[in-house]
Design a protein around this motif. Sequence first.
Motif, short mmCIF file in Angstrom:
data_model
loop_
_atom_site.label_atom_id
_atom_site.label_comp_id
_atom_site.label_asym_id
_atom_site.label_seq_id
_atom_site.Cartn_x
_atom_site.Cartn_y
_atom_site.Cartn_z
N ASP A 134 18.79 36.27 42.77
CA ASP A 134 18.71 37.58 43.40
C ASP A 134 19.96 37.72 44.26
OD1 ASP A 134 16.21 39.42 45.30
OD2 ASP A 134 18.30 39.84 44.92
N VAL A 135 20.96 38.48 43.79
CA VAL A 135 22.24 38.52 44.49
C VAL A 135 22.10 39.15 45.86
CG1 VAL A 135 23.64 38.50 42.43
CG2 VAL A 135 22.83 40.68 43.30
N ASP A 136 21.11 40.01 46.06
CA ASP A 136 20.93 40.61 47.38
C ASP A 136 20.34 39.61 48.35
OD1 ASP A 136 21.92 43.08 46.63
OD2 ASP A 136 19.98 43.69 45.82
N ALA A 137 19.53 38.69 47.85
CA ALA A 137 18.82 37.77 48.73
C ALA A 137 19.52 36.43 48.86
CB ALA A 137 17.40 37.54 48.21
N CYS A 138 20.47 36.12 47.96
CA CYS A 138 21.12 34.81 47.94
C CYS A 138 22.62 34.98 48.18
CB CYS A 138 20.86 34.11 46.62
SG CYS A 138 19.12 33.93 46.19
N PRO A 139 23.08 35.06 49.42
CA PRO A 139 24.51 35.24 49.68
C PRO A 139 25.32 34.04 49.22
CG PRO A 139 23.33 34.75 51.71
CD PRO A 139 22.29 34.97 50.66
N VAL A 140 26.49 34.31 48.63
CA VAL A 140 27.36 33.27 48.08
C VAL A 140 28.75 33.41 48.69
CG1 VAL A 140 28.44 32.39 45.98
CG2 VAL A 140 26.06 33.18 45.93
N ASP A 141 29.36 32.31 49.07
CA ASP A 141 30.71 32.28 49.59
C ASP A 141 31.56 31.35 48.74
OD1 ASP A 141 30.29 33.95 51.88
OD2 ASP A 141 29.28 32.28 52.84
N ILE A 142 32.87 31.67 48.63
CA ILE A 142 33.82 30.82 47.93
C ILE A 142 34.94 30.47 48.89
CG2 ILE A 142 35.41 30.62 45.98
CD1 ILE A 142 33.77 32.67 44.48
N ASP A 143 35.16 29.18 49.08
CA ASP A 143 36.27 28.70 49.90
C ASP A 143 37.30 28.04 49.00
OD1 ASP A 143 35.03 29.49 52.27
OD2 ASP A 143 33.96 27.60 52.45
N LYS A 144 38.56 28.11 49.43
CA LYS A 144 39.63 27.48 48.65
C LYS A 144 40.58 26.77 49.59
CE LYS A 144 42.90 28.27 44.93
NZ LYS A 144 43.44 29.24 43.95
N THR A 145 40.95 25.55 49.24
CA THR A 145 41.90 24.77 50.03
C THR A 145 42.93 24.15 49.09
OG1 THR A 145 40.54 22.76 49.90
CG2 THR A 145 40.18 24.21 51.79
N ALA A 146 44.10 23.86 49.64
CA ALA A 146 45.16 23.18 48.90
C ALA A 146 45.71 22.05 49.76
CB ALA A 146 46.27 24.15 48.53
N ALA A 147 45.93 20.90 49.14
CA ALA A 147 46.42 19.74 49.88
C ALA A 147 47.37 18.94 48.98
CB ALA A 147 45.25 18.88 50.35
N PRO A 148 48.45 18.43 49.59
CA PRO A 148 48.85 18.65 50.98
C PRO A 148 49.40 20.05 51.20
CG PRO A 148 50.52 17.39 49.81
CD PRO A 148 49.37 17.53 48.86
N ALA A 149 49.56 20.40 52.47
CA ALA A 149 50.00 21.75 52.81
C ALA A 149 51.45 22.00 52.38
CB ALA A 149 49.84 22.00 54.31
N SER A 150 52.26 20.95 52.32
CA SER A 150 53.65 21.11 51.89
C SER A 150 54.02 19.93 50.99
CB SER A 150 54.59 21.19 53.10
OG SER A 150 54.52 19.99 53.86
N VAL A 151 54.81 20.21 49.97
CA VAL A 151 55.24 19.17 49.02
C VAL A 151 56.70 19.41 48.67
CG1 VAL A 151 52.94 18.81 48.02
CG2 VAL A 151 54.47 20.54 47.03
N ALA A 152 57.33 18.38 48.14
CA ALA A 152 58.67 18.54 47.58
C ALA A 152 58.57 19.26 46.25
CB ALA A 152 59.33 17.16 47.39
N LEU A 153 59.58 20.03 45.93
CA LEU A 153 59.59 20.76 44.68
C LEU A 153 59.40 19.80 43.52
CD1 LEU A 153 59.96 23.66 43.55
CD2 LEU A 153 62.38 23.11 43.22
N GLY A 154 58.43 20.11 42.67
CA GLY A 154 58.13 19.24 41.54
C GLY A 154 56.93 18.36 41.73
N ASP A 155 56.45 18.21 43.00
CA ASP A 155 55.23 17.42 43.26
C ASP A 155 53.99 18.30 43.09
OD1 ASP A 155 56.78 15.24 43.78
OD2 ASP A 155 56.59 15.35 45.97
N ALA A 156 52.89 17.64 42.77
CA ALA A 156 51.64 18.37 42.51
C ALA A 156 50.87 18.66 43.80
CB ALA A 156 50.75 17.58 41.55
#
Length: 298
Positions: A4-26
């Motif tokens: 029941d979408v009205d009764a069951c609130p859903v949230d989506i969070d997104k994170t990326a790590a590490p915050a900074s990388v050298a060009l070419g790193d994943a």
Amino acid sequence: VPPDVDACPVDIDKTAAPASVALGDAVAVTLTVHGACPRRPLPQQIMLVVDTSWSMNDGYEQASQPPGALERARQIVLPLLAALDPAVVDVGLVTFGDGAALQTVLSDDLADIRGRLIRAQADGDTRMGAGVALAHGELNGPRRDPAARRTILVVSDGVFNDDPAPAVAAARADGIDVQGLIVTTPEFTRAVRMALQALLGDGKLHLDPSAERAKAIIDAVGAWRDEPGLFESLIVRDVVPANMRYVVGSAVPAAAWDASTRTLTWTLGPQPAGLPVTLRYAVVPLEVGVWPTNVEAD
């Protein structure tokens, strides 16, 4: 798809790590989908045992601030009644002063009980034990529902002039939950509080709750069934920016990768409520700068 979408609130969070990388790193990207469904009420029979003795009278003790105890009790109990579902909950009303009176038997007519509470007047002595015993009798009587949880909620200033312990013990021996909603007056001393705590036990004593906290009392008094499933099925899509290269095969759990639309798609089966769904994958930045790791996710 939530049940029941009205009764069951859903949230989506997104994170990326590490915050900074050298060009070419994943960069590791994590999507977390979490939500909760409200509990469903189970069959229940509740007897309200309301103190209408003199000490509950509006204006009792000139030093106290209005409204008096009975009016404050109404401000809590009336919203509580409004939140109950008469389809699964029956309520009865006992009042007590010099003695006890069964004002209404167990029924789904909550409007009648609200009217009686609004019209109630305070007078007489405080014989809580008589009120609990009368409520016990009604919960054990011909209107008893064997499938329902049975509860006595005592609404009082907590100052009683008899010994309610035998009546409370007898009700509990029959499997009836006994709780107290206390609106204090100047006579409510530390000794009175300790006596009530000993009588009702941990978690069964609700002291001077505000009207806004009526929901917390409903949660404590009510009978509930947790919704076991958050999703019957779950599809999550994440669009990867053009200046990021998706690391093929990095998605956990496995996801379908559409290079033409740069979209990752997870298709999952039923998911339990209360547990987050965690999705992971990796991207490699193709340009120097500060960039988002996705275009959109849904």
